[in-house]
Design a protein around this motif. Sequence first.
Motif, PDB file in Angstrom:
ATOM      1  N   ALA A 122     -70.068 -51.599  41.477  1.00 12.86           N
ATOM      2  CA  ALA A 122     -69.082 -52.683  41.425  1.00 12.86           C
ATOM      3  C   ALA A 122     -67.879 -52.182  40.637  1.00 12.86           C
ATOM      4  CB  ALA A 122     -69.675 -53.918  40.761  1.00 12.86           C
ATOM      5  N   GLU A 123     -66.702 -52.204  41.274  1.00 12.44           N
ATOM      6  CA  GLU A 123     -65.454 -51.811  40.625  1.00 12.44           C
ATOM      7  C   GLU A 123     -64.530 -53.019  40.615  1.00 12.44           C
ATOM      8  OE1 GLU A 123     -63.727 -47.987  42.011  1.00 12.44           O
ATOM      9  OE2 GLU A 123     -65.421 -48.050  43.406  1.00 12.44           O
ATOM     10  N   VAL A 124     -63.880 -53.271  39.476  1.00 14.44           N
ATOM     11  CA  VAL A 124     -62.999 -54.427  39.344  1.00 14.44           C
ATOM     12  C   VAL A 124     -61.680 -53.979  38.733  1.00 14.44           C
ATOM     13  CG1 VAL A 124     -62.688 -56.671  38.235  1.00 14.44           C
ATOM     14  CG2 VAL A 124     -64.936 -56.023  39.088  1.00 14.44           C
ATOM     15  N   THR A 125     -60.577 -54.463  39.333  1.00 12.50           N
ATOM     16  CA  THR A 125     -59.246 -54.245  38.790  1.00 12.50           C
ATOM     17  C   THR A 125     -58.611 -55.610  38.581  1.00 12.50           C
ATOM     18  OG1 THR A 125     -59.027 -52.181  40.005  1.00 12.50           O
ATOM     19  CG2 THR A 125     -57.000 -53.167  39.162  1.00 12.50           C
ATOM     20  N   ILE A 126     -58.162 -55.874  37.373  1.00 15.15           N
ATOM     21  CA  ILE A 126     -57.525 -57.154  37.043  1.00 15.15           C
ATOM     22  C   ILE A 126     -56.081 -56.884  36.664  1.00 15.15           C
ATOM     23  CG2 ILE A 126     -57.496 -59.097  35.442  1.00 15.15           C
ATOM     24  CD1 ILE A 126     -60.492 -58.839  35.217  1.00 15.15           C
ATOM     25  N   THR A 127     -55.174 -57.587  37.326  1.00 14.28           N
ATOM     26  CA  THR A 127     -53.753 -57.493  37.014  1.00 14.28           C
ATOM     27  C   THR A 127     -53.276 -58.877  36.603  1.00 14.28           C
ATOM     28  OG1 THR A 127     -53.539 -55.791  38.704  1.00 14.28           O
ATOM     29  CG2 THR A 127     -51.504 -56.760  37.866  1.00 14.28           C
ATOM     30  N   ALA A 128     -52.728 -58.957  35.402  1.00 17.42           N
ATOM     31  CA  ALA A 128     -52.211 -60.219  34.895  1.00 17.42           C
ATOM     32  C   ALA A 128     -50.851 -59.954  34.288  1.00 17.42           C
ATOM     33  CB  ALA A 128     -53.164 -60.807  33.861  1.00 17.42           C
ATOM     34  N   LYS A 129     -50.285 -60.961  33.688  1.00 20.11           N
ATOM     35  CA  LYS A 129     -48.956 -60.845  33.110  1.00 20.11           C
ATOM     36  C   LYS A 129     -48.932 -59.761  32.040  1.00 20.11           C
ATOM     37  CE  LYS A 129     -45.408 -63.559  30.862  1.00 20.11           C
ATOM     38  NZ  LYS A 129     -45.107 -64.830  30.207  1.00 20.11           N
TER      39      LYS A 129
ATOM     40  N   ILE B  96     -50.537 -56.824  31.833  1.00 21.34           N
ATOM     41  CA  ILE B  96     -51.646 -55.890  31.637  1.00 21.34           C
ATOM     42  C   ILE B  96     -52.386 -55.637  32.945  1.00 21.34           C
ATOM     43  CG2 ILE B  96     -52.020 -56.556  29.241  1.00 21.34           C
ATOM     44  CD1 ILE B  96     -54.583 -57.990  30.234  1.00 21.34           C
ATOM     45  N   THR B  97     -53.021 -54.482  33.000  1.00 18.64           N
ATOM     46  CA  THR B  97     -53.914 -54.131  34.106  1.00 18.64           C
ATOM     47  C   THR B  97     -55.163 -53.529  33.489  1.00 18.64           C
ATOM     48  OG1 THR B  97     -52.058 -53.670  35.563  1.00 18.64           O
ATOM     49  CG2 THR B  97     -54.180 -52.754  36.203  1.00 18.64           C
ATOM     50  N   ILE B  98     -56.331 -54.011  33.924  1.00 20.33           N
ATOM     51  CA  ILE B  98     -57.591 -53.534  33.380  1.00 20.33           C
ATOM     52  C   ILE B  98     -58.495 -53.132  34.538  1.00 20.33           C
ATOM     53  CG2 ILE B  98     -59.665 -54.192  32.094  1.00 20.33           C
ATOM     54  CD1 ILE B  98     -57.914 -56.037  30.462  1.00 20.33           C
ATOM     55  N   LYS B  99     -59.159 -51.975  34.370  1.00 19.59           N
ATOM     56  CA  LYS B  99     -60.088 -51.486  35.385  1.00 19.59           C
ATOM     57  C   LYS B  99     -61.440 -51.240  34.739  1.00 19.59           C
ATOM     58  CE  LYS B  99     -56.616 -49.147  38.157  1.00 19.59           C
ATOM     59  NZ  LYS B  99     -56.205 -47.897  38.779  1.00 19.59           N
ATOM     60  N   ALA B 100     -62.505 -51.521  35.514  1.00 15.98           N
ATOM     61  CA  ALA B 100     -63.858 -51.240  35.047  1.00 15.98           C
ATOM     62  C   ALA B 100     -64.755 -50.997  36.251  1.00 15.98           C
ATOM     63  CB  ALA B 100     -64.404 -52.397  34.214  1.00 15.98           C
ATOM     64  N   ALA B 101     -65.785 -50.197  36.070  1.00 14.96           N
ATOM     65  CA  ALA B 101     -66.747 -49.920  37.135  1.00 14.96           C
ATOM     66  C   ALA B 101     -68.130 -49.746  36.515  1.00 14.96           C
ATOM     67  CB  ALA B 101     -66.363 -48.664  37.899  1.00 14.96           C
ATOM     68  N   GLU B 102     -69.137 -50.245  37.201  1.00 13.51           N
ATOM     69  CA  GLU B 102     -70.526 -50.097  36.773  1.00 13.51           C
ATOM     70  C   GLU B 102     -71.383 -49.904  38.006  1.00 13.51           C
ATOM     71  OE1 GLU B 102     -72.066 -49.934  33.791  1.00 13.51           O
ATOM     72  OE2 GLU B 102     -70.160 -50.060  32.739  1.00 13.51           O
ATOM     73  N   GLU B 103     -72.504 -49.214  37.840  1.00 12.24           N
ATOM     74  CA  GLU B 103     -73.427 -49.029  38.955  1.00 12.24           C
ATOM     75  C   GLU B 103     -74.855 -49.132  38.474  1.00 12.24           C
ATOM     76  OE1 GLU B 103     -73.968 -44.389  39.744  1.00 12.24           O
ATOM     77  OE2 GLU B 103     -71.944 -45.089  40.156  1.00 12.24           O
ATOM     78  N   SER B 104     -75.725 -49.578  39.392  1.00 12.98           N
ATOM     79  CA  SER B 104     -77.154 -49.698  39.099  1.00 12.98           C
ATOM     80  C   SER B 104     -77.902 -49.688  40.430  1.00 12.98           C
ATOM     81  CB  SER B 104     -77.431 -50.985  38.315  1.00 12.98           C
ATOM     82  OG  SER B 104     -77.218 -52.109  39.146  1.00 12.98           O
ATOM     83  N   ASN B 105     -79.176 -50.065  40.408  1.00 10.44           N
ATOM     84  CA  ASN B 105     -79.967 -50.125  41.630  1.00 10.44           C
ATOM     85  C   ASN B 105     -79.875 -51.488  42.310  1.00 10.44           C
ATOM     86  OD1 ASN B 105     -80.805 -47.514  41.239  1.00 10.44           O
ATOM     87  ND2 ASN B 105     -82.671 -48.098  40.166  1.00 10.44           N
ATOM     88  N   ASP B 106     -79.176 -52.448  41.690  1.00  7.68           N
ATOM     89  CA  ASP B 106     -79.044 -53.801  42.228  1.00  7.68           C
ATOM     90  C   ASP B 106     -77.597 -54.242  42.096  1.00  7.68           C
ATOM     91  OD1 ASP B 106     -79.831 -56.414  43.141  1.00  7.68           O
ATOM     92  OD2 ASP B 106     -79.803 -57.078  41.045  1.00  7.68           O
TER      93      ASP B 106
ATOM     94  N   LEU C 113     -72.740 -56.264  39.097  1.00  6.30           N
ATOM     95  CA  LEU C 113     -71.721 -57.294  38.865  1.00  6.30           C
ATOM     96  C   LEU C 113     -71.822 -57.870  37.454  1.00  6.30           C
ATOM     97  CD1 LEU C 113     -71.695 -59.108  42.313  1.00  6.30           C
ATOM     98  CD2 LEU C 113     -69.774 -57.923  41.245  1.00  6.30           C
ATOM     99  N   ASP C 114     -73.050 -58.094  36.983  1.00  7.46           N
ATOM    100  CA  ASP C 114     -73.234 -58.572  35.601  1.00  7.46           C
ATOM    101  C   ASP C 114     -72.652 -57.576  34.607  1.00  7.46           C
ATOM    102  OD1 ASP C 114     -74.546 -60.877  36.378  1.00  7.46           O
ATOM    103  OD2 ASP C 114     -76.559 -60.022  36.136  1.00  7.46           O
ATOM    104  N   ALA C 115     -72.966 -56.296  34.791  1.00 10.02           N
ATOM    105  CA  ALA C 115     -72.518 -55.257  33.858  1.00 10.02           C
ATOM    106  C   ALA C 115     -71.010 -55.104  33.869  1.00 10.02           C
ATOM    107  CB  ALA C 115     -73.183 -53.928  34.195  1.00 10.02           C
ATOM    108  N   VAL C 116     -70.388 -55.106  35.057  1.00 14.15           N
ATOM    109  CA  VAL C 116     -68.933 -54.938  35.115  1.00 14.15           C
ATOM    110  C   VAL C 116     -68.237 -56.183  34.573  1.00 14.15           C
ATOM    111  CG1 VAL C 116     -68.357 -55.758  37.459  1.00 14.15           C
ATOM    112  CG2 VAL C 116     -67.121 -53.843  36.489  1.00 14.15           C
TER     113      VAL C 116
END
Length: 182
Positions: A50-57, A59-69, A74-77
């Motif tokens: 699961a990779e997430v990119t958030i763009t707001a007023k 700032i931009t934040i990126k995060a990625a996490e992986e697992s077997n489920d 999604l919980d971890a990211v």
Amino acid sequence: MQITTTFRHMEPSEALKSYAEEKLERVKKYIDEPIVVQAFLTVEKIRHKAEVTITAKGITIKAAEESNDMYASLDAVGDKIERQLSRYKERIKAHKPAAEGKSRQVQKSIVQAEGLETPAAAPVIIKTKSFSMKPMSVEEAVMQMELLHKDFLVYTESSTENINVVYRRKDGNYGLIAPERV
């Protein structure tokens, strides 16, 4: 808040999409509107990423996490994004806010390079991207660079309105390139 969910190498699932939206709705308490969220859910053999990119007023934040489920990913990211945003919010409280309303429009171009053996007539621009830069201090620029996981950041210095570059050095420290007035 606008959330876009993209499925890669897997069938689109309304349950996963709504779960991702539910997890990412929690970021509203940390940042102001408008918020654009892009979630990429990818399955590669047994890895669920699961990779997430958030763009707001501002700032931009990126995060990625992986697992077997995918739900665990999604919980971890989601937790990782929340930690980054809370840390960002705490740091921003300690800094004096930059002048609001002032920003510059910047254009980034990617040039296609020819092989080293053949002399090139002229480089060809293969991608151009425009974005606005809000004025910020050196500390804010370093914080933004960390949130984006980049090696350098071009920004407008809030006190002088000059374009500066902050970069990560090989020794782990940071460098600053600032123009000198002649």
